[in-house]
Design an enzyme around this catalytic site. Structure first.
Site, PDB file in Angstrom:
ATOM      1  N   LYS A 134      -6.311  10.089  -1.758  1.00  0.00           N
ATOM      2  CA  LYS A 134      -5.296  10.859  -1.044  1.00  0.00           C
ATOM      3  C   LYS A 134      -4.441  11.652  -2.035  1.00  0.00           C
ATOM      4  O   LYS A 134      -4.959  12.515  -2.711  1.00  0.00           O
ATOM      5  CB  LYS A 134      -4.473   9.923  -0.158  1.00  0.00           C
ATOM      6  N   ASP A 145       0.873  -1.179   0.000  1.00  0.00           N
ATOM      7  CA  ASP A 145       0.000   0.000   0.000  1.00  0.00           C
ATOM      8  C   ASP A 145       0.913   1.232   0.000  1.00  0.00           C
ATOM      9  O   ASP A 145       1.569   1.535   0.990  1.00  0.00           O
ATOM     10  CB  ASP A 145      -0.900  -0.025   1.244  1.00  0.00           C
TER      11      ASP A 145
HETATM   12  C1  PLP Z   1      -7.338   6.027   2.967  1.00  0.00           C
HETATM   13  C2  PLP Z   1      -6.511   4.825   2.917  1.00  0.00           C
HETATM   14  C3  PLP Z   1      -7.036   3.612   2.485  1.00  0.00           C
HETATM   15  C4  PLP Z   1      -8.491   3.426   2.107  1.00  0.00           C
HETATM   16  O1  PLP Z   1      -8.855   4.220   1.026  1.00  0.00           O
HETATM   17  P1  PLP Z   1     -10.345   4.813   0.785  1.00  0.00           P
HETATM   18  O2  PLP Z   1     -10.188   5.539  -0.493  1.00  0.00           O
HETATM   19  O3  PLP Z   1     -10.663   5.692   1.961  1.00  0.00           O
HETATM   20  O4  PLP Z   1     -11.281   3.667   0.706  1.00  0.00           O
HETATM   21  C5  PLP Z   1      -6.180   2.524   2.430  1.00  0.00           C
HETATM   22  N1  PLP Z   1      -4.886   2.619   2.807  1.00  0.00           N
HETATM   23  C6  PLP Z   1      -4.356   3.778   3.248  1.00  0.00           C
HETATM   24  C7  PLP Z   1      -2.925   3.823   3.641  1.00  0.00           C
HETATM   25  C8  PLP Z   1      -5.138   4.922   3.322  1.00  0.00           C
HETATM   26  O5  PLP Z   1      -4.602   6.059   3.764  1.00  0.00           O
END
Ligand code: PLP
Length: 382
Positions: free
Chosen positions: A196, A171
């Site tokens: 993000k 991730d």
């Molecule tokens: C926000 C986030 C997610 C999940 O994403 P969404 O778009 O809110 O569903 C997963 N991993 C990380 C590190 C995040 O910051």
């Protein structure tokens, strides 16, 4: 010169992105049609049949994302969590998932839930992977680096070496492709919450998975089509638009985060600053090796006598909100907000206490941001 060989800044604008062949439009049109005409049964007029399976605007986004991370293809999902879920569907019932212990709150909730097929889940400290002996058992490995909110850093290449047999998914939301490219460090899959940094403007929710090899990419495309958690065309367009300025935004996020981390480090009301770009960070050397900077997220602990809930509510220019990675600066109290769903004891054990504040540094003037923090801290002691 091949586009993939050009610099990141250039690829944000041109990578995987061509003017529309029909009209010459430099940005792809928002293609709303749900279905596409066929000239004879099973003979589509163009490249598309039905928009869940594929859509021109989504295709444009996926090409751009694949280029930014250096993968063979990307698969876009309706949210970051839908992307995480999509990767988890690669696991067959009874297989073993190994993940880091400090996870995004929603990811931890999904792993704990019974939404996913039965599987063995081992949660380990991936910052010291040598201490875990079960790597060879792993079918799928899930790593966040840096993690949320403690910003722990995992050596991606080391995990790869310990578990060559497993699918390694990283991730990369916190770094964005501007600062870290896990596929080049041995990962098979890169996942982003495009909500993000990639979207970057806090106006769209989305997710994606980028694959290094064709086989996994095709499996994920099937999952995308079969389960159907696709982003709409307008969402894809907004993410493409965000990508155009990604390099520029990250440059500012990074510069200001460095300045703010140094300010906090010297502050008498601050107990500890956690930022992977700072030499005091326990995995700073790993971060330096595998990424191009410490990123735009800083966590810090306030000292006794300073109320973190008050501080976060009183910082001028810092909006108290969940999420991160947008142009505006956001502040959050993970224990009460993003990580409230983790059982309290586990939270405390891991150090996600009520004194811990997380900042997502925006692109405002940095001195204004510092004054805003100063105001919050002063108000929190009176
Ligand atoms: C926000 C986030 C997610 C999940 O994403 P969404 O778009 O809110 O569903 C997963 N991993 C990380 C590190 C995040 O910051």
């Amino acid at each position: 010169m091949k586009k993939r060989e050009s610099h990141f800044e250039t690829r944000c604008i041109h990578g995987g992105q061509e003017p529309d062949p029909q009209t010459g439009a430099v940005m792809p049109p928002v293609s709303l049609s749900s279905t596409y005409a066929q000239s004879a049964p099973a003979k589509p007029v163009g490249d598309y049949e039905y928009s869940r399976t594929n859509n021109p605007t989504r295709h444009a986004l996926e090409s751009a994302l694949a280029n930014l991370e250096g993968g063979v293809g990307a698969v876009a999902f309706a949210s970051g969590m839908a992307a995480v879920d999509g990767v988890m569907r690669l696991l067959k019932p009874g297989q073993t998932l190994v993940s880091g212990r400090d996870l995004y709150g929603g990811t931890a909730r999904l792993f704990r839930s019974d939404v996913l097929p039965t599987r063995e889940w081992l949660s380990v400290d991936t910052t010291e992977p040598d201490r875990f002996e079960g790597w060879k058992k792993a079918n799928l490995i899930w790593v966040e680096t840096p993690t949320n909110p403690l910003l722990e850093v995992t050596d991606i290449a080391q995990i790869r070496a310990l578990a060559p047999q497993a699918i390694l998914a990283v991730d990369n939301t916190f770094m964005s492709p501007a600062l870290q490219n896990p596929l080049s460090l041995g990962a098979d899959l890169v996942v982003h919450s495009t909500t993000k940094y990639i979207g970057g403007h806090s106006d769209v929710v989305g997710g994606c998975v980028i694959a290094k090899e064709r086989v996994l990419c095709e499996r994920l495309q099937s999952i995308q089509n079969d389960a159907g958690a696709i982003p709409g065309p307008l969402d894809c367009y907004l993410q493409l638009r965000g990508i155009k300025t990604l390099a520029l935004r990250m440059e500012r996020h990074l510069k200001s985060a460095g300045k703010i981390a140094r300010f906090l480090e010297k502050h008498p009301l601050v107990e500890e600053v956690i930022w992977p770009g700072h030499p005091s960070h326990p995995q700073h050397e790993v971060q330096r090796r595998q990424a191009r900077g410490g990123g735009g997220i800083i966590s810090f602990r306030v000292k006794e006598g300073c109320s973190a809930p008050q501080a976060v509510s009183q910082m001028t220019f810092w909006t108290l909100a969940e999420s991160l990675g947008g142009v505006e600066s956001l502040v959050c109290l993970p224990s009460k907000m993003t990580h409230a769903s983790i059982p309290e004891r586990e939270r405390e054990n891991r150090g996600i206490t009520d004194e811990l504040i997380r900042l997502s540094v925006g692109i405002e003037d940095c001195d204004d941001l510092i004054r805003g923090i100063e105001r919050g801290l002063q108000k929190a002691t009176s």
